[in-house]
Scaffold this active site. Structure first.
Site, PDB file in Angstrom:
ATOM      1  N   LYS A 269       0.649  -1.063   0.042  1.00  0.00           N
ATOM      2  CA  LYS A 269       0.045   0.032  -0.004  1.00  0.00           C
ATOM      3  C   LYS A 269       1.031   1.378   0.038  1.00  0.00           C
ATOM      4  O   LYS A 269       1.708   1.295   0.938  1.00  0.00           O
ATOM      5  CB  LYS A 269      -0.981  -0.040   1.240  1.00  0.00           C
ATOM      6  CG  LYS A 269      -1.961  -1.060   1.179  1.00  0.00           C
ATOM      7  CD  LYS A 269      -2.924  -0.708   2.512  1.00  0.00           C
ATOM      8  CE  LYS A 269      -3.816  -2.035   2.471  1.00  0.00           C
ATOM      9  NZ  LYS A 269      -4.953  -1.972   1.385  1.00  0.00           N
ATOM     10  N   ARG A 345     -10.374 -11.325   1.085  1.00  0.00           N
ATOM     11  CA  ARG A 345     -11.336 -12.326   0.629  1.00  0.00           C
ATOM     12  C   ARG A 345     -10.429 -13.625   0.749  1.00  0.00           C
ATOM     13  O   ARG A 345     -11.306 -14.779   0.636  1.00  0.00           O
ATOM     14  CB  ARG A 345     -11.522 -11.968  -0.749  1.00  0.00           C
ATOM     15  CG  ARG A 345     -10.328 -11.826  -1.725  1.00  0.00           C
ATOM     16  CD  ARG A 345     -10.696 -11.215  -3.151  1.00  0.00           C
ATOM     17  NE  ARG A 345     -10.766  -9.776  -2.811  1.00  0.00           N
ATOM     18  CZ  ARG A 345     -11.109  -8.739  -3.607  1.00  0.00           C
ATOM     19  NH1 ARG A 345     -11.226  -9.409  -5.219  1.00  0.00           N
ATOM     20  NH2 ARG A 345     -11.134  -7.527  -3.614  1.00  0.00           N
TER      21      ARG A 345
END
EC number: 3.4.11.1
Length: 496
Positions: A269, A345
């Site tokens: 990130k 996920r």
């Protein structure tokens, strides 16, 4: 904070502050109710001088207006024809914040008539408490704010006092979720999250399991463990079970994403991705554990509840998963990782498979899953993906009853094309467009046939940088109250 209902003569009420919710065009009529407890003519003069019109969100404080009152707080609730129970929540939050520092009893006098008194009393009581929450745990010299301690909701039936008793466990669950989300990642590790869950289980004498890495390996949880392998901290797979006394008519599971810190992995990130805020990537697990705290007190009748969290970090080291790796989930599905920053996920995949093996009637997962959901719905509305209309209605009823906003989103089957892999059964991310939908479609791959399932993306709603409605700046605890209402829908006193 002690909250009570008061239905006796207003002239007999004793308190130091009264907060009055007013509607546009009805100010003088509504203020006439105060004639017996204040200098009414002086009150009207002050209102005219302040040019108060009762527009939604408008607030003025008037000092010492006679008799026992020290202060009157006037709050605008907007147009009478548009008045909603959310306006009562907003007004109660304003009143509570305006009362910080006050020592005496506070009275709340709102226009209750259009609303179910149970709904109104619960909404306002929750807003009064939750809006002034302050987390001081990490200050070296904390200065506690002087919150109001005694509040009377004036004009509501005292026979509804039982509903007020439910407010404390619900708010305690929300406050726990806020504390978990706000805690820095060096404090709230996967092990610390598991410890908090076990503390709840022991308090209520529930069964629980905490699976370590080796136990997860035996379960074949390759997707979850792939995410955790770049961290020096052990993953902790959490499973708590609440079982009611008597007959069980419904079995449900709540699954929360539990990334206690998300660096993004090798897809690190950077820039606007706010890596410094990725402590809140466990917001889904906080909602589930906060709901567990409340459900332990409220004891849903006839409903068995499973609370499941796959807790870990997503970090970078020589053992971390690579972009391009192919891994295997516990149901045998192979997954090509084309983005290590789509890790939530992967952890949810194995958690959902685990939940399905319990054969519940329905599963709801909550996750700070996609920035795409934030772009679509902003910071006040969570996305809801669900095939079952029945489950959708249950969750929408549960959320609307507490003021948490959900918006049903499409599970567009054709978008699954974007998840096709040349080498594996599926990729973990699709194209940029429709990203929140393809994320939900990915999760759907791990739900067994015949089990109702819903996915709630709380990426935008779990944190606020400024005071917003009943949420002070910081972690919101979004999702706790919806989950509690959903689990407790058979309880006689829980608002439907």
């Amino acid at each position: 904070m002690q909250i009570s209902l008061y239905q006796k003569n207003l002239a007999d009420w004793t308190g130091s502050i009264i907060a009055v919710g007013l509607l546009e065009g009805q100010i003088q009529e509504q203020l006439s109710l105060l004639e017996e407890i204040c200098d009414y003519d002086s009150l009207l003069t002050h209102v005219e001088e302040k040019d108060f019109s009762a527009k939604a969100g408008e607030l003025i404080k008037l000092e010492i207006l006679g008799k026992s009152l020290e202060k009157i707080i006037l709050i605008g609730l907007g147009k009478p024809e548009a008045l909603s129970i959310d306006d009562l929540r907003e007004g109660a939050a304003l009143a509570s914040r305006a009362s910080i520092g006050s020592k005496g009893k506070i009275g709340i006098l709102f226009p209750w008539e259009p609303f179910n008194p149970i709904s109104a009393s619960k909404a306002v009581a929750e807003a009064m408490r939750l809006s002034i929450f302050k987390d001081l745990r990490f200050q070296s010299e904390p200065k506690p704010q002087n919150n109001p301690q005694s509040i009377d909701l004036i004009g509501l039936p005292e026979s509804n006092h039982n509903i007020i008793k439910e407010v404390d466990p619900i708010c305690s669950g929300v406050e726990l979720a806020r504390e978990l989300v706000a805690a820095p990642p060096n404090e709230l590790t996967p092990a610390a999250l598991a410890e908090k869950a076990v503390e709840i289980a022991k308090k209520f004498k529930w069964n629980y399991k905490i699976l370590n890495r080796k136990e997860c390996e035996k379960e074949g949880m390759g997707a979850y463990l792939a995410v955790s392998q770049g961290s020096d901290l052990e993953p902790q797979f959490i499973h708590l079970t609440y079982k009611p006394n008597g007959q069980i008519k419904r079995r449900i599971a709540m699954v929360g994403k539990g990334l206690t810190f998300d660096s993004g992995g090798y897809n690190l990130k950077v820039g606007a991705s706010q890596i410094e805020m990725m402590k809140y990537d466990m917001g889904g697990s906080a909602a589930v554990i906060g709901a567990a705290r409340a459900i332990g007190e409220l004891a849903p009748v006839d409903t068995e509840v499973h609370f499941i969290v796959a807790a870990c970090e997503n970090m970078v080291n020589g053992s971390a998963v690579h972009p391009g790796d192919i891994i295997k989930a516990s149901n045998g599905t192979t997954i090509e990782i084309n983005n290590t920053d789509a890790e939530g996920r992967l952890t949810l995949a194995d958690a959902l498979i685990y939940a399905c093996k319990l054969e519940p009637d329905a599963i709801v997962d909550l996750a700070t899953l996609t920035g795409a959901c934030v772009i679509a719905l902003g910071e006040e509305i969570a996305g809801l993906w669900v095939e079952s209309d029945e489950l959708a209605n249950e969750l929408k009823d549960a959320s609307s009853a507490c003021g948490e906003k959900l918006w049903r989103m499409p599970l567009q089957a054709s978008y699954k094309e974007g998840l096709k892999s040349m080498l594996a059964d599926i990729k973990n991310t699709g194209p940029r467009s429709g990203g929140s939908i393809t994320a939900a479609l990915f999760l759907k791959e791990f739900i067994s046939n015949g089990i109702k399932w819903a996915h709630i993306d709380i990426a935008g709603t779990c944190w606020t940088d400024k005071d917003r409605g009943i949420d002070p700046a910081g972690a919101t605890g979004f999702g706790v109250r919806t989950l509690v209402n959903w689990a407790c829908k058979s309880n006689p006193d829980i608002e439907k």
